[in-house]
Design a protein around this motif. Sequence first.
Motif: not given
Length: 214
Positions: A201, A204-205
Motif C-alpha cells: 500500500n 502504491c500511494e
Amino acid sequence: ILRLKEEPCLYFDEAQIHQVFMKKAPAFMNLLERFYATWHRNKVFTLMPHKQVFTTKGLEGDFRVMPCVIEGFEGRLIKAVKVIGTDIEQRVVRDKVSVGKALLLHPQDNFVQAVFDVGALTSFRTAAISVLGYKHLARGSQKIGIIGAGRVGFYTALILHQWLGVRELLVEDKSLEHLGNFLKGVGFIFPTLKVEGGNLNKLCENCSALFLTT
C-alpha cells in the motif's frame, strides 16, 4: 595423424559476470539501447527461433535450448546458444532457479569460444529490459517502487541508480529477512541511493512507477 587441434575457449563464472555488471552497467545499458534503436530501424538482422523446452515426467522444472544470431549491429556477427534449466527441484544447486550455460560461438569457425554461467545474466537481463522500457515510457518519476528484494530487484536498483540517476527507492518483499538483507546491502553498496522498506500500500500511494521483480 588425428590433427587434434585445440579450440580456444574462455569461461566466465557468476562472480566474474556480476563484477562486470557492477562496474559497467551504464555502458551495457547504452549498448542495449543502441541495439534496440538499430533493430527498430530494420538495420540489424536477428534470427531467434522458438526455444525448445524439455520436461521430465515426475520432476519439476525443465531445460530449454535457445539459439540466436545477430548480424549487422555495429559491424558484429554474434552467434549464441543458451542451454538453461529451471532448477525447481534444487537437489544439488540451492537457492538458484536459473541454471545452465550460455555459449558464444566464433562468428566464422563456429566453435564455442566462450561459456557463461546464466544466473546473473538472466536476472540482469530481466532488470535491464524493464528499466529500458521505463526510460522510454515513464521517465521522470520522482520515487520508484520495487516489489521483490531478490536478484532481479537488486539489478533493477543498480541500473536505475547508475544509469538513470534515480536516488530514491521504496522496496517491498513478503520475506522480512530478504527485505532486510536487501536494504542493508544496497545501502552499503550505493551510499548515495536512499532505499527504504514499505508494504504494498505504501508503494502504491507514494511511487509513480513500480517494478515487479518477484
